[in-house]
Motif scaffolding. Structure first.
Motif, mmCIF file in Angstrom:
data_model
loop_
_atom_site.group_PDB
_atom_site.id
_atom_site.type_symbol
_atom_site.label_atom_id
_atom_site.label_comp_id
_atom_site.label_asym_id
_atom_site.label_seq_id
_atom_site.Cartn_x
_atom_site.Cartn_y
_atom_site.Cartn_z
ATOM 1 N N UNK A 148 5.495 0.610 8.777
ATOM 2 C CA UNK A 148 4.601 -0.481 9.153
ATOM 3 C C UNK A 148 3.152 -0.012 8.965
ATOM 4 N N UNK A 149 2.369 -0.843 8.357
ATOM 5 C CA UNK A 149 1.002 -0.458 8.048
ATOM 6 C C UNK A 149 0.191 -0.146 9.276
ATOM 7 N N UNK A 150 0.393 -0.883 10.357
ATOM 8 C CA UNK A 150 -0.478 -0.731 11.518
ATOM 9 C C UNK A 150 -0.141 0.468 12.385
ATOM 10 N N UNK A 178 -2.069 -10.530 13.714
ATOM 11 C CA UNK A 178 -0.954 -10.452 12.779
ATOM 12 C C UNK A 178 -0.324 -11.832 12.595
ATOM 13 N N UNK A 221 -1.969 -14.419 10.331
ATOM 14 C CA UNK A 221 -1.772 -14.348 8.890
ATOM 15 C C UNK A 221 -0.642 -15.273 8.445
ATOM 16 N N UNK A 222 0.184 -15.690 9.395
ATOM 17 C CA UNK A 222 1.309 -16.562 9.066
ATOM 18 C C UNK A 222 1.114 -17.965 9.649
ATOM 19 N N UNK A 276 7.625 -9.568 6.960
ATOM 20 C CA UNK A 276 8.208 -8.828 8.089
ATOM 21 C C UNK A 276 8.732 -9.757 9.172
ATOM 22 N N UNK A 277 8.945 -11.021 8.792
ATOM 23 C CA UNK A 277 9.413 -11.950 9.826
ATOM 24 C C UNK A 277 10.797 -11.605 10.335
ATOM 25 N N UNK A 325 2.751 -9.752 7.397
ATOM 26 C CA UNK A 325 3.655 -10.276 8.425
ATOM 27 C C UNK A 325 4.691 -11.236 7.845
ATOM 28 N N UNK A 326 4.341 -11.912 6.785
ATOM 29 C CA UNK A 326 5.296 -12.864 6.219
ATOM 30 C C UNK A 326 6.535 -12.127 5.730
ATOM 31 N N UNK A 341 0.861 -1.191 0.000
ATOM 32 C CA UNK A 341 0.000 0.000 0.000
ATOM 33 C C UNK A 341 0.893 1.234 0.000
ATOM 34 N N UNK A 382 3.783 1.426 2.792
ATOM 35 C CA UNK A 382 3.307 0.991 4.105
ATOM 36 C C UNK A 382 3.151 -0.522 4.029
ATOM 37 N N UNK A 383 3.940 -1.222 4.809
ATOM 38 C CA UNK A 383 3.976 -2.669 4.672
ATOM 39 C C UNK A 383 3.226 -3.322 5.822
ATOM 40 N N UNK A 384 2.320 -4.215 5.492
ATOM 41 C CA UNK A 384 1.538 -4.889 6.516
ATOM 42 C C UNK A 384 1.887 -6.370 6.582
ATOM 43 N N UNK A 420 -1.624 -8.722 18.380
ATOM 44 C CA UNK A 420 -0.579 -9.507 17.737
ATOM 45 C C UNK A 420 -1.106 -10.847 17.224
ATOM 46 N N UNK A 458 4.620 -3.505 21.175
ATOM 47 C CA UNK A 458 3.732 -4.639 20.889
ATOM 48 C C UNK A 458 3.317 -5.365 22.162
#
Lengths: 1213, 497
Positions: B204-206, B470, B473-474, A18-19, A15-16, A1, A11-13, B467, B252
């Motif tokens: 970071x998006x959030x 988030x 999602x993984x 961002x590990x 999570x993969x 985004x 803007x990075x969301x 968290x 977090x």
């Protein structure tokens, strides 16, 4: 985004994607968090959370869980500064002392001697009695060559030295220095306890550090009692002087900033634009050391406008009830005129002629009866047999009739006397009219008396239509204490002063006294500190600001508050076994033993006194002779006591037939009178007078605490030194034995407990590895806030280190093992102690008479030191060390004049353990520091509500007013060490402390006295504006006054130093700095990186230019006492004429050599200082002028020092 | 309306002590490793002064930030949108001299020195080469006006003043300094992110935290040049750059960043704000003098139903919206308007705001004596010891009006509190001061409370991070719970230079 319409910002969301973030998450993770604090002399007492990861301390963060005070006060969280948060660096750093070390030269000799002597004591004797061998390791001190040793070797050596010293010289040749117990009170107690059980000497610190504000005992009979920092928030006017809050009160300063937001005005006084000046509404750039002149003129304005012209009722009522203002002072007709004399005492009047201790009760003029009356509450009411009248009620002590005291006699007098007042600024005497009454005394003689208040009005020069040399108006620059007069000293225009004084007075009037003076070392380290303090205190007293939340004198430098004092002092000084302790005022001890007295002439070279006093005994001669008299007369302690072993003195007395204590004392007194037995202070260079074994722990006795450091190196250690001063005292001294050469290398063995290799460690003979503040159990309290904190072991003591408690326990154990052979039976020791504050000795010497010259009888405890016979069971010393002794159970506990019984709590401890058993008895255990912590918390009034209740009850009997209600709601409260580890706990109300703290009320000193009418511990029981001891009258400090700073020429800083190249003479100031707490932290990577990589010398731009110095140049700073080489910081915020090197650098990191001193390694800031005594601070046996450890006595002033500064010609490491 | 949530920060400079506890809290946890010695993700500067790295504010030297022609934005360091075409040419990087060479001391000599004829001392040595070093610079070298003739005199903000004003700043009548603590601003329009050729930097998006991916970074250092605040640093051991992460592992888990937690002056506030990302480019192209207000405009009212609806639509969690409504930063910046962004003319839109400091009153010389000039209890803000223009250069792109507004309101709060707690100032005077400062009694009371009384949970309003959502999602959070911490940690490969 994408972000907005900017295509390049993502803007990075996901999570993969961002590990990788776990890289930083892993670092944050940790295994354990433990609460501890820093046992450093900052009085911060901050709660810290120590983070442990993989069994290693990784970092520290502040605890935020302080209980809140009353609503509307900012919270205490967080507390903890840049220094504290960098402490974890030390634990695993290359500076850490990980193992015991012994000086190589000594270790070799020791091993040789041990090969020849199976008995370590004999081995030590063989070394120390061989002058060549002794000199061998003394010369090597500080020169490297340290060698790792085993604990066994180190303990053998130290214990053997102690046994030998006691046997050969006496236990009072063993001394220990450790400052500020409150910062880690059990670590302090460990060493003190061992020493006192041995009969050794504990050295004071507060007076020596020059942090003791002597104006506090002068005014309040109190060492120091101050507002907790949250109370600043209640102040509506904050005057900050000599205190750099950002630097020294880092965790507290937010309260000042927040008070400003709440509408408080803040004014900062400082010669430089100091860090705290940034917060000020007004920075007043007062000339260095001239704050006294400022306040004297402020007082002139306050008295004139608020007292005289406007008759502000609240201020006058306050002065009448809570100060000595209405007391009557005799006017004395001398050869040259009338001068104020002593306060009139009740026994001089027929009405009170039979009054018990009538010469210790004082008199006011009662408007009701039109006669002099004796109100309750004087020191005589405190120490008489008749109890219950020691209170501040305006009642006649004889019949309880109400007294309506006259403050002034201006409207109802018998005449106006022309009285002499001193103007030291102009070296002259002025005569001013003072109204007086004539009073008939017993025997019919008539005396003229004036009130203290009228004398103050005259001293401050308030013209009230009276004749004499009063100033015409504020613009009269010639008359002392006018606003115009102050200009020439302060450099500040009278308009600023007038505005200040009026704002001050109005604020106090509108708020009921919410004006606070925050004050510190920048004032207290001057020679005339007490005068400057008194002037500021008067501005508070004239406006009713003391004993009020948001008001008062908040002195913050070196002040501490060991909150659970009663049980702690019993444990620390071994009073649970042997009550009398050997507690030494260190200023005298170092002045005498390190031979600093030899390097000056009479104190009169730099000390102005009134001409009428010439020839007086307090204004004549040399400071050491003044100190000798003080020791002889029981005013001050001095150890060693005699030029003989006190154990031998007892043996000799017994051989001569003495059967008991009285016999031994009589024998000793006779020998002293006949001069067969002499005090050690009378011949300090004689080997019989030398201190022999010196323990240093929790402090840096040889560097940051060593005023006259180079003299320490010379006379104590017998090693290299950089002073060039020569003997000056020979022609002036009288009572002291003058030896042509001062003794060098007096001390046989120096033992240092340390976690880091500081200067003291580097110069010691034995270095014992101490646990850090994250590796041991301890307790910590302060007066900056009202909580008590634990130190805890986040990790066990690292490498071979041990806690101080365990180290002294180990020394005690080895000592007892050796003592089994050398002292198989208990020995008797004669202990000399000075007349003690908060005891009946306060009423012992109304006239300072000398028994030595036959002016009075030699009576121990009355006209000379108290002499006590005690028994020391050396082979059981260890067992006693680890047991809480029976005297606590028998005698109860107390402090500051309080007392209570606690046998039930003692018995409970025995019953429920842990206990120590020996000789068939069980005692509460002190084996572990945690046991000691719980013993302290269980038996102290501030942590055990029932005991506070009892202590108030006992006080009710003395005072005759209800007080126990102050503890009623806390009776069930008890606190344990484990409680403290879980959350900070607030201290309970206790009669040992003068502030009331119920329901979250911030602690402000003397609120207990003001609200509950409990007297101050002074002569009149009131706050003293007038000081009538003969010494004060002689030196002209009976009234507040202004005296000029000693000049460098008179002060003997620069008599022998040679000026080479372009040089400047500057006043050398050493205030507390930003990157260290004293010497701790200053040499760490963090602090050196954030500063200049050294402790630089701050200079003004103009001065630097004058001698060709640019920023970061190396400079050589020198005077007779030594030399410092460091870098210059050139700054616009420093005024010309002064230079600043922040207290206190080590010599151990980054210090080059000095070309001016034969290219020897340059020193630290104390290489440039030397101490001097102010003679009126040596007196005793008179009300609040009575000795107590760290309470009263001369202070180690250092602020008047001057140095020569030049550019360093060549850098050599 | 493109509503996003951003963690925003506020430093109250009127309260700052300049103690650097924040700096060390950060250093202990994040930059105590080899390769990071010289990094101060959090540093504190004395103003006037040249800062760290030296004169970082001087973009004629460093070419950081954006430049605008009124329509489009360009990265100043490259003149292009991205740095890719120029990755081998990066002339504006600060050098070691602009930072400092880290050093330590040979402490071990104190233990190991053989017995000699004098005392051993630990000499300074470089932490990079291990060789003896002459210490000439450090990360806080001009602390408290040290070397004022060299450093304070060359403060880029002062350079724009008249020579007379510059001179006065170090004369005794006007002499002053204050502190400026600095961390990464986690900007809304970060040049560092835009400049990275590797795509390693992202927001970071959030929460809008700007992070530098330690796996993707290739060490081009374009971010170092592009950041006008010089808050990314190159790690000379790993060969990658690093920067302040706003302690996201702490956030977090509901804890304030270490530098906020440890701030003993209690000057720091943190909370999320909602902003309209759609407005960014337009606003970033406005003239300098409008930028403070423009940035405020971009920050949305979290109570506005339209904003809430748009936020929900964008997937912002309900609890995050609620958190924004309680944000102390929102109040200081948008409601009370007493907090200002540093150097907004760099056009990155910092999400760190400063309440400018009230400073002591100036004085005059009367026949060699000093007289302070105020005639009331509190001085007029224009009589303070720093030229308004100087502060405006720092905090409002030269717009003195914005600065004066912020200071006047702070002073009005003090006057109102004085009137309420002492009464030596009349009600009329207090009311007039409030009115002139565009402040109501209620607002003054709120400002006072948040400034003076706020406890940790009021200073730091941390939005919940959810968290589990988030992680979901993984991986199944239940499985995560059961296996968290097992496995091998790997740090970035060392690539020593």
């Amino acid at each position: 985004m994408s972000n907005g319409k900017n295509p390049f910002i993502e803007d990075r969301i996901d999570p993969a994607a961002r590990q990788w973030e776990e890289f930083y998450r892993n670092r944050w993770q940790h295994d354990r968090v433990v609460r501890s604090t820093h046992g450093v002399n900052c009085t911060g007492s901050c709660s810290w959370q120590i983070h442990v990861k993989d069994g290693i301390v990784t970092w520290e963060m502040q605890g935020l869980d302080y209980p809140k005070l009353e609503p509307g006060i900012p919270p205490y969280e967080p507390r903890g500064c840049q220094r504290g948060i960098s402490y974890s660096w030390y634990l695993y750093s290359p500076l850490r002392v990980k193992h015991p070390y012994v000086r190589g030269a000594l270790l070799d000799l020791w091993k040789e001697a041990r090969a020849q002597h199976d008995d370590p004591v004999e081995a030590w004797r063989s070394l120390v009695e061989d002058p060549q061998k002794r000199a061998r390791w003394q010369r090597a001190r500080g020169k490297g060559g340290l060698r790792r040793a085993t604990w066994e070797t180190a303990l053998d050596l130290v214990a053997a030295s102690a046994v030998h010293t006691i046997r050969k010289h006496g236990p009072d040749r063993i001394a220990g220095f450790s400052p500020i117990p409150a910062m880690s009170m059990l670590s302090y107690a460990a060493g003190a306890r061992m020493l006192q059980l041995m009969g050794g000497v504990s050295l004071s610190f507060y007076d020596w550090y020059c942090d003791l504000p002597t104006a506090s005992p002068e005014t309040w009979g109190e060492q120091t009692d101050v507002n907790e920092s949250a109370d600043w928030f209640k102040a509506k006017f904050l005057a900050v002087m000599g205190a750099n809050l950002n630097m020294t009160r880092t965790p507290d300063v937010h309260f000042a900033a927040e008070a400003r937001t709440n509408g408080s005005k803040m004014v900062v006084f400082s010669p430089d634009f100091s860090q705290v000046s940034k917060f000020a509404d007004e920075w007043i750039a007062v000339n260095a050391g001239q704050d006294g002149a400022w306040w004297m003129a402020v007082n002139h304005v306050l008295l004139r406008e608020f007292h005289f012209e406007r008759r502000t009722k609240a201020f006058l009522d306050y002065a009448r009830v809570y100060t000595d203002s209405p007391y009557l002072v005799e006017l004395v007709e001398g050869k040259e005129g009338v001068r104020p004399g002593r306060m009139l005492t009740a026994n001089r009047l027929a009405r009170y002629a039979d009054e018990e201790l009538g010469e210790w009760k004082f008199v006011q003029w009662d408007r009701k009866s039109g006669a002099p009356r004796m109100p309750q509450g004087s020191v005589g009411h405190r120490w008489g047999k008749q109890q219950g009248k020691w209170n501040l009620l305006a009642r006649d002590g004889k019949d309880g009739a109400e007294i309506d005291a006259a403050l002034d006699l201006i409207e109802s007098h018998d005449g106006i006397a022309m009285v002499q007042f001193d103007d030291f600024g102009a070296s002259r005497t002025l005569e001013r009219g003072v109204p007086y009454k004539v009073i008939e005394t017993v025997g019919g003689a008539k005396v003229k008396v004036a009130t203290v208040y009228d004398l103050l009005m005259a001293q401050y020069g308030v013209p009230r239509g009276l004749p004499g040399a009063y100033p015409a108006n504020y613009d009269d620059a010639d008359a002392p204490y006018t606003p115009a007069w102050s200009e020439k000293y302060t450099g500040i225009d009278r308009k600023t002063l007038l505005r200040f004084a009026r704002e001050w007075g109005v604020t106090a009037e509108k708020t009921g006294g919410k004006c606070t003076v925050i004050i510190g070392a920048g004032i207290n380290h001057w020679y005339h500190a007490n005068l400057m303090y008194r002037a500021a205190i008067h501005a508070l007293l004239f406006c009713g600001c003391v004993g009020v939340n948001g008001g008062g004198l908040a002195h913050y430098v070196g002040q501490e508050k060991l909150a659970p004092m009663e049980p702690w002092s019993a444990i620390a000084f071994g009073k649970d076994w042997i009550p009398p302790s050997r507690l030494q005022n260190t200023t005298s001890w170092h002045y005498v033993h390190s031979d600093q007295w030899r390097y000056e002439k009479s104190f009169r070279e730099y000390y102005a006194v009134p001409p009428s006093s010439e020839g007086g005994k307090f204004v004549t001669g040399h400071s050491i002779d003044q100190n000798i008299r003080a020791v002889r007369n029981g005013w001050l302690p001095f150890y060693p006591q005699f030029l003989a072993n006190p154990i031998e003195v007892v043996k000799e007395a017994e051989a001569a037939g003495a059967k008991d204590e009285a016999g031994v004392v009589t024998h000793a007194v006779a020998k002293l009178k006949s001069r067969e037995l002499k005090f050690a202070i009378e011949d300090p260079d004689a080997p019989e007078a030398w201190p022999r074994l010196w323990f240093i722990w929790r402090g840096n006795a040889l560097m940051s605490s060593a005023k006259g450091h180079e003299y320490f190196l010379k006379h104590y250690l017998g090693t290299h030194h950089n002073d060039v001063a020569e003997d000056l005292a020979g022609d002036v001294v009288k009572d002291v034995k003058w030896r042509e050469k001062g003794a060098e290398g007096k001390v046989d063995l120096v033992v240092d407990l340390n976690f880091r290799m500081d200067t003291s460690a580097l110069y010691s003979d034995v270095i014992l590895p101490a646990a850090t503040w994250y590796e041991k159990a301890d307790l910590n309290s302060t007066d900056m806030h009202s909580f008590i904190h634990p130190l805890s072991a986040a990790v066990p003591p690292c490498w071979e280190s041990k806690s101080d408690w365990d180290i002294f326990k180990a020394v005690a154990k080895r000592f007892s093992e050796l003592a089994a052979k050398h002292f198989p039976l208990p020995v008797k020791d004669l202990v000399a102690v000075p007349l003690a504050h908060d005891s009946a000795a306060e009423v012992s010497q109304r006239e300072p008479k000398d028994w030595i010259s036959g002016e009075c009888e030699a009576v121990p405890g009355k006209t000379m030191p108290t002499l006590k016979l005690v028994e020391r069971d050396y082979k059981n010393l260890y067992q006693r060390f680890i047991s809480l002794g029976p005297k606590v159970r028998e005698n109860g506990l107390g402090a500051h004049g309080t007392a209570y019984k606690c046998e039930d709590f003692y018995d409970e401890m025995v019953e429920h353990g842990p206990v120590t058993r020996f000789d068939g008895k069980a005692y509460p255990s002190l084996t572990d520091a945690t046991h000691a912590a719980d013993a302290v918390l269980n038996l102290a009034t501030v942590t055990n509500g029932e005991l506070a209740y009892r202590s108030y009850q006992a006080m009710e009997a003395k005072v005759g007013l209800p007080l126990a209600d102050l503890a009623a709601s806390n009776r069930g409260s008890r606190i344990t060490y484990k409680d403290l580890q879980s959350q900070p706990r607030r201290l309970l109300n206790s009669p040992m402390w003068s502030g009331l703290t119920d329901n979250g009320r911030p602690y402000a000193p003397f609120t207990y006295n003001r609200e509950r009418m409990v007297p101050w511990r002074t002569l009149t029981g009131r706050q003293h504006l007038y000081l009538d001891h003969v010494a004060y009258l002689e030196v002209g400090e009976h009234l507040p006054t202004y005296k000029q700073k000693p000049l460098p020429a008179q002060y003997a800083d620069l008599k022998f130093s040679k000026e080479e190249g372009k040089s400047l003479t500057l006043n050398y100031l050493t205030p507390h700095g930003k990157w260290h707490i004293h010497s701790t932290y200053g040499e760490t990577e963090r602090m050196t990186t954030l500063s200049r990589g050294c402790e630089p010398l701050w200079m003004s731009e103009g001065d630097a230019e004058r001698i060709g110095i640019v920023d970061n140049d190396w400079v050589e700073v020198h005077n007779d006492h030594g030399v410092v080489v460091t870098r210059a910081v050139v700054s616009a915020r420093i005024p010309s004429g002064i230079c600043i090197q922040y207290h206190s650098p080590e010599r151990t990191a980054g210090v080059p050599r000095s070309p001016l001193r034969k290219n020897r390694r340059a020193g630290g800031h104390n290489s440039l200082t030397r101490t001097r005594l102010k003679p009126n601070l040596l007196i005793g046996g008179y009300g609040q002028f009575t000795y107590h450890f760290n309470y009263w006595g001369p202070i180690g002033c250092n602020r008047d020092t001057h140095v020569l500064v030049r550019k360093l010609p060549e850098l050599r490491w | 309306m493109d509503v996003r949530s951003q963690i925003a920060m506020l430093f109250h400079l009127d309260k700052c002590i300049g103690c650097h506890t924040c700096s060390i809290a950060c250093k202990n946890i994040w930059t105590d490793r080899e390769g990071t010695e010289y990094m101060w993700w959090n540093n504190v500067e004395t103003k006037p002064g040249t800062g760290f790295p030296t004169q970082w504010e001087d973009q004629s030297k460093y070419k950081g930030g954006w430049e605008s022609d009124g329509k489009t934005l360009k990265i100043k360091s490259t003149g292009k949108g991205r740095i890719v075409p120029n990755i081998f040419h990066n002339p504006n990087l600060p050098s070691l001299d602009d930072y400092y060479e880290p050093w330590t001391y040979k402490y071990s000599d104190l233990f190991t020195a053989p017995e000699g004829d004098d005392q051993p001392t630990a000499i300074p040595v470089s932490k990079i080469t291990g060789e003896p070093i002459e210490v000439k610079a450090g990360p806080n070298w001009d602390d408290d006006l040290g070397g004022s003739k060299i450093y304070a005199a060359n403060d880029p903000n002062a350079k724009k003043l008249s020579p007379e004003q510059q001179m006065q700043m170090t004369a005794i009548e006007r002499l002053v300094f204050f502190y400026l603590p600095r961390i990464c601003n986690h900007c809304l329009n970060p040049t560092c992110v835009a400049a990275c050729p590797s795509g390693a930097l992202y927001k970071r998006g959030e929460d809008g935290i700007v992070l530098l991916n330690q796996e993707r970074c290739r060490g081009w250092r374009a971010c170092v040049s592009a950041c006008p605040y010089k808050k990314t640093y190159f790690n000379w051991v790993t060969g990658k750059s690093e920067k302040c992460i706003l302690c996201f592992p702490r956030l977090e888990s509901g804890q304030a960043p270490a530098c906020f937690h440890s701030c003993v002056g209690r000057i720091r506030y943190l909370g999320n704000v909602l902003y309209d990302a759609d407005k960014l480019t337009e606003i970033a192209n406005r003239p300098d003098s409008e930028l403070v207000e423009a940035q405020r405009e971009m920050i949305l009212d979290p109570h506005d139903p339209a904003v809430i609806a748009a936020a929900r639509k964008n997937g912002i969690h309900e609890a995050v919206i609620e958190s924004a409504q309680r944000s102390p930063v929102y109040k200081f910046v948008k409601v009370w308007k007493i907090a200002l962004p540093p150097h907004v003319e760099f056009r990155t839109f910092p999400m760190l705001f400063y309440v400018p400091p009230l400073l002591p009153v100036m004085s005059t010389q009367v026949d060699g004596r000093l007289d302070n000039v105020n005639d009331g209890l509190f001085a007029e803000i224009d009589q303070a010891r720093a030229p308004m223009a100087y502060l405006a250069n720092l905090f409002s792109a030269g717009n003195e009006g914005k600065l004066r507004y912020a200071l006047r309101k702070q002073m009005a709060v003090r006057i109102a509190r004085r009137q309420a707690t002492v009464g030596d100032i009349s009600m009329e005077t207090a009311d007039r001061a409030l009115a002139e400062a565009d402040c109501t009694r209620e607002e003054a009371d709120e400002i006072y409370r948040l400034t003076a009384l706020a406890s940790e949970d009021e200073r730091f309003v941390i939005p919940p991070f959810q968290r589990e959502m988030a992680i979901e999602m993984v991986e199944d959070p239940q499985e995560w719970k059961q296996s968290a911490g097992f496995g091998f940690r790997a740090s970035p490969q060392e690539k020593r230079l």
